[in-house]
Every structure is written in structure tokens, then in C-alpha cells.
Design a protein around this motif. Sequence first.
Motif, mmCIF file in Angstrom:
data_model
loop_
_atom_site.group_PDB
_atom_site.id
_atom_site.type_symbol
_atom_site.label_atom_id
_atom_site.label_comp_id
_atom_site.label_asym_id
_atom_site.label_seq_id
_atom_site.Cartn_x
_atom_site.Cartn_y
_atom_site.Cartn_z
ATOM 1 N N TYR A 1 53.990 56.378 45.672
ATOM 2 C CA TYR A 1 54.138 54.929 45.745
ATOM 3 C C TYR A 1 55.353 54.550 46.587
ATOM 4 O O TYR A 1 55.300 53.590 47.353
ATOM 5 N N TYR B 1 41.081 47.977 43.429
ATOM 6 C CA TYR B 1 40.917 49.220 42.664
ATOM 7 C C TYR B 1 42.242 49.521 41.960
ATOM 8 O O TYR B 1 42.842 50.583 42.147
ATOM 9 N N GLU C 1 39.854 45.318 39.344
ATOM 10 C CA GLU C 1 39.492 46.597 38.718
ATOM 11 C C GLU C 1 38.208 46.425 37.899
ATOM 12 O O GLU C 1 38.010 45.415 37.231
ATOM 13 N N LEU C 2 37.369 47.466 37.958
ATOM 14 C CA LEU C 2 36.064 47.417 37.308
ATOM 15 C C LEU C 2 36.122 47.679 35.802
ATOM 16 O O LEU C 2 35.386 47.064 35.025
ATOM 17 N N HIS D 1 33.646 44.213 40.101
ATOM 18 C CA HIS D 1 33.517 44.982 41.340
ATOM 19 C C HIS D 1 34.356 44.352 42.439
ATOM 20 O O HIS D 1 34.363 43.125 42.594
ATOM 21 N N VAL D 2 34.991 45.194 43.227
ATOM 22 C CA VAL D 2 35.763 44.701 44.380
ATOM 23 C C VAL D 2 34.862 43.865 45.285
ATOM 24 O O VAL D 2 35.252 42.777 45.730
ATOM 25 N N ASP E 1 42.846 51.408 46.888
ATOM 26 C CA ASP E 1 43.049 52.757 46.334
ATOM 27 C C ASP E 1 41.750 53.145 45.617
ATOM 28 O O ASP E 1 41.702 53.234 44.392
HETATM 29 C C1 LIG Z 1 41.845 56.086 42.394
HETATM 30 S S1 LIG Z 1 41.850 54.950 41.068
HETATM 31 C C2 LIG Z 1 43.245 53.964 41.515
HETATM 32 C C3 LIG Z 1 43.984 53.293 40.383
HETATM 33 C C4 LIG Z 1 45.328 52.650 40.677
HETATM 34 N N1 LIG Z 1 45.418 52.056 41.967
HETATM 35 C C5 LIG Z 1 46.481 53.598 40.417
HETATM 36 O O1 LIG Z 1 47.160 54.018 41.347
HETATM 37 O O2 LIG Z 1 46.686 53.946 39.253
HETATM 38 C C6 LIG Z 1 40.445 53.984 41.438
HETATM 39 C C7 LIG Z 1 40.174 52.860 40.459
HETATM 40 O O3 LIG Z 1 39.080 52.101 40.982
HETATM 41 C C8 LIG Z 1 38.265 51.666 39.903
HETATM 42 N N2 LIG Z 1 36.959 51.316 40.489
HETATM 43 C C9 LIG Z 1 35.967 52.158 40.862
HETATM 44 N N3 LIG Z 1 34.969 51.482 41.457
HETATM 45 C C10 LIG Z 1 35.347 50.184 41.500
HETATM 46 C C11 LIG Z 1 34.747 48.989 42.004
HETATM 47 N N4 LIG Z 1 33.559 49.028 42.613
HETATM 48 N N5 LIG Z 1 35.409 47.845 41.868
HETATM 49 C C12 LIG Z 1 36.627 47.803 41.250
HETATM 50 N N6 LIG Z 1 37.254 48.895 40.757
HETATM 51 C C13 LIG Z 1 36.624 50.074 40.877
HETATM 52 C C14 LIG Z 1 38.301 52.829 38.943
HETATM 53 O O4 LIG Z 1 37.981 52.421 37.622
HETATM 54 C C15 LIG Z 1 39.754 53.304 39.071
HETATM 55 O O5 LIG Z 1 40.571 52.671 38.123
#
Ligand SMILES: C[S@@+](CC[C@H](N)C(=O)[O-])C[C@H]1O[C@@H](n2cnc3c(N)ncnc32)[C@H](O)[C@@H]1O
Length: 453
Positions: A295, A314, A335-336, A362-363, A383
Motif C-alpha cells: 500500500y 473491489y 464491494e460485492l 457489483h462494480v 484491486d
Molecule cells: C483482491 S480483493 C481486494 C480487497 C481490498 N482492496 C484489499 O486490499 O483488502 C478483491 C475484492 O473484490 C471483491 N469482488 C469480487 N468481484 C467483485 C465485483 N464484481 N464487484 C465488487 N467487488 C467484487 C471480492 O469480494 C474481494 O473483496
Amino acid sequence: MISDDKLVTLEIVDLAFDGKSVAHRDGKVVFLKGGLPGETVEAEIVQNRRRYDKALVRRVIRKSEHRIEARCSHFGQCGGCTWQDLDYQQQLRFKRKQVVDCLERLGGFKEIEVAELLGVEEPFFYRNKMEFSFHVDDDGTLRLGLHERGRFDRIFDLSECYLQSELSNRIVRFMREFAVTNGIPAYNVRTHEGYLRFLVIRQAARTRQLMVNLVTNLGDFFDVDKLVTDMTAAVPEITTIIHNRTGKVSNIAVGETEEILYGPGYIEEELSGRRFQIRANSFFQTNSLQAERLYDLAFEMLDPQPGERVLDLYCGAGTIGILLADRVAEVIGVELVADAVEAARLNAQRNDIGNISFFCGHVRDFLRETPAEKLDHPTVIVDPPRAGLHPKAVKRIIEIQPEKVLYISCNPATFARDAKLFTEAGYILPVVRPVDMFPHTMHIELVGRFYRI
Ligand SMILES: C[S@@+](CC[C@H](N)C(=O)[O-])C[C@H]1O[C@@H](n2cnc3c(N)ncnc32)[C@H](O)[C@@H]1O
């Protein structure tokens, strides 16, 4: 007995993306299990395909100078560590090379600078989360451990592991013995019968709080009090025990219902001076100490300004946005997973962050439903999971015209694919900085910042 015509002598020239090594034979690529670059090996060809062969290394004829003794007795059998026998500096070198290869082959990039990989300070006991699986062999023997390399359906009994902690090894041994002694059946992934599915252990690197999450099939333990009493007596360091139940056939360690059996039901971790709550089903970076460095590096690349509105897409439990919030005007996290959003809101509150809000969904829906004027050229941080960004999400991000897009990726291949779309739309990507979060495995994290021109 292996027939002689299947045994070949090969020179290993590279390491592939999935942890296999690479050689060439009769104009074809050979992917090998075992072997390190620079080695001459005797290998058995096990699959003959039109475009490539697969082989197993049977004997190393000439060793690489970078080969070292693997620390773990399960090395070779276990699907967790693929490169414990390769000197750490060489692991970093090959990971960086894979980033370069992906950017060139899949993204068509030739000019991007790929910085040196940021390695870890401690290459063992770095994980704050491990997921162990229960399994029942054909003869009825209960197993608890990790997947055999390349086998989704085979689990071996783990006696040691150097990725999480000695405590975590102790919990695995306790749980296996408890299940056997009390006749609790393991779940069978083929017949979908049985009960115990996963043992997930999370321990915060800074606070040392320790969560045990048992994921089972539907139904109750025969004697939950005994389980809690015996487990906490065997490992008094445990601060919370959780029971997740799922009747779904998909083999993932997430429950449909959750019950707290002991303690508060969560653990807390500290990152860069902030405190974060971690729940059983919410994402949290698995290597806490290296996450701080990731970070720091990401924020240095982002160069946040006081007037900026930031979309943290995300966002998981809100870590990035919360760490960034006091340097910018506003953060919106998307976030989902509802549990993660709940944790994110709580984390923001506990850290006294007033300029952050969260959208649960969903994003692509958030981006579709939110008018571009409302977002007003935000800075975008993405991310995503390993699959990368949905093409519609990329399209919509480009439509809202952010000046800066910071992309944190855990998969160089999907990053290269998505990066191509951003650069085709006029963004430039001057530098990519890979970070090693997972020594001895083939996983690579990277950060890239896109500018609009
Ligand atoms: C790699 S993690 C990153 C988490 C955060 N940025 C961190 O550093 O702790 C990816 C995140 O995306 C979420 N996710 C997956 N598909 C998604 C979507 N379509 N829309 C929103 N969030 C999503 C997952 O639940 C997960 O928490």
C-alpha cells in the motif's frame, strides 16, 4: 517400470506461470514438474500433445547453483509451495521475468519499465490465513491438510507447514485427532456426504488474535461445548471460534450461515497504524506486513492530492480507502460481499474516518448506475480478484474519464489484458512495480498507475 523411450534428457531453460519448469524438445515446448532453470534432468514424458509435452523430472543430472534444500518435509507433494528449493533472490528474478513476459505477450507492451520486485523481509511464516481441507480416503481414513500438487480431489495429512505458524500446525493436529476420536466424518467431495469440510485459521500478525473457522456441511456438531472446551484447552491462544455451514456442492470455504461458538466472532489486525476488523468471510490481504509495503508503494505511485475524490473499487474490508482517506477529499468503496462491506463501515467508524462511504454490489452495477457527472472525474483504484476487470467495467471506467487509474493486481496475465484496453483508450502506463506477497509460490502482485493524456 518406466520404458526407456519415455525417458529423455532435457535442459531446463525457464519457469512457467503455473510453477512448472520449461524445456524444449524436437521443436516443442515441454512443461515439467520439478527441475530448475540451468539444470540438466532425466524426465519421463507423461503427455504428448500437439503443441507441447508434459513431463515429470525423475533425476537431476546437473544441479543449478541456485538449488537449495527445501525446508518442509511435504515439499514436492504439497500444492502450496512450488519453489521452496529455489534461492529466494532467484524466485524474485523469475517472478519479475513473468511480469515482463505477460506484458509483452498478452498486452503487446514493449516500452514499460518493470521495476525490481519488492521482496519480503521474512520468507517463512508470513501468512495470516490458511485454509485446510478435510477429506476421506477410499478406505475411510480421515485426512486434514492441504491439496496434493495438481489434485483438487486429494488431500494429504499435514504435519508441518512454514507458511503460517507453529500454532496453526498445532490446531491442525488437534482438529484431526478430535474428529477421529469423536467419529465426526469428513465431507466427501465426490458423493457430497459427510460433515467436516474446511478448517480456516486466521491470525493477525500484529495483534496475534487468532480465529478458527470450521466450515461444515449442514447440521450441528454432536457436542459443540466439548469441541470448544477441548480446542481452547489444547490451544489457549485461540481468541475466537466460528462455525460456518454450507450445503453447496462448490468446494469453497464460505458458509451460507455463520455461528459464533467462542469469543467475539472476529479478529483485529493493525496496518499502518490503523486497526481493522476481519471476519470469517471477508477478504483481507493474506500477508499483513507485506500488505503495508504494497500500500505504501501504491500510494507513492498514486500521489494523492487533498481535493481528489477516489473510487476504491473491489474494496474488501475497506483497507485501501481507509488508509488513504485523510489525504484526499472523499473515498467511495465498492464491494460485492455484504460481510466485507459491513466490516468496512465499522472499520471506517473505528478509525474515525468521516469522508468515506461504501456501495455494496457489483462494480459494473455501481459504475452503470452512478452518473458520470456525480463522480466528476474521480481518481480510480481497482484491486480485482484474479480474473481481473470485466470488459464492461473497463469501458465504463474509461467513460468517466479519471485522470489517474491505480491498478493493484494479483494476476499479471489479466492485468496485461486490461492494461491494453486502457492504453488503447489513450492512457499511458509508464511503470509497473511487482511485489512479492507469497514467497515460494508462483503468485505475483503488482501495481501500475495509468495517466490520461
Ligand atoms: C483482491 S480483493 C481486494 C480487497 C481490498 N482492496 C484489499 O486490499 O483488502 C478483491 C475484492 O473484490 C471483491 N469482488 C469480487 N468481484 C467483485 C465485483 N464484481 N464487484 C465488487 N467487488 C467484487 C471480492 O469480494 C474481494 O473483496
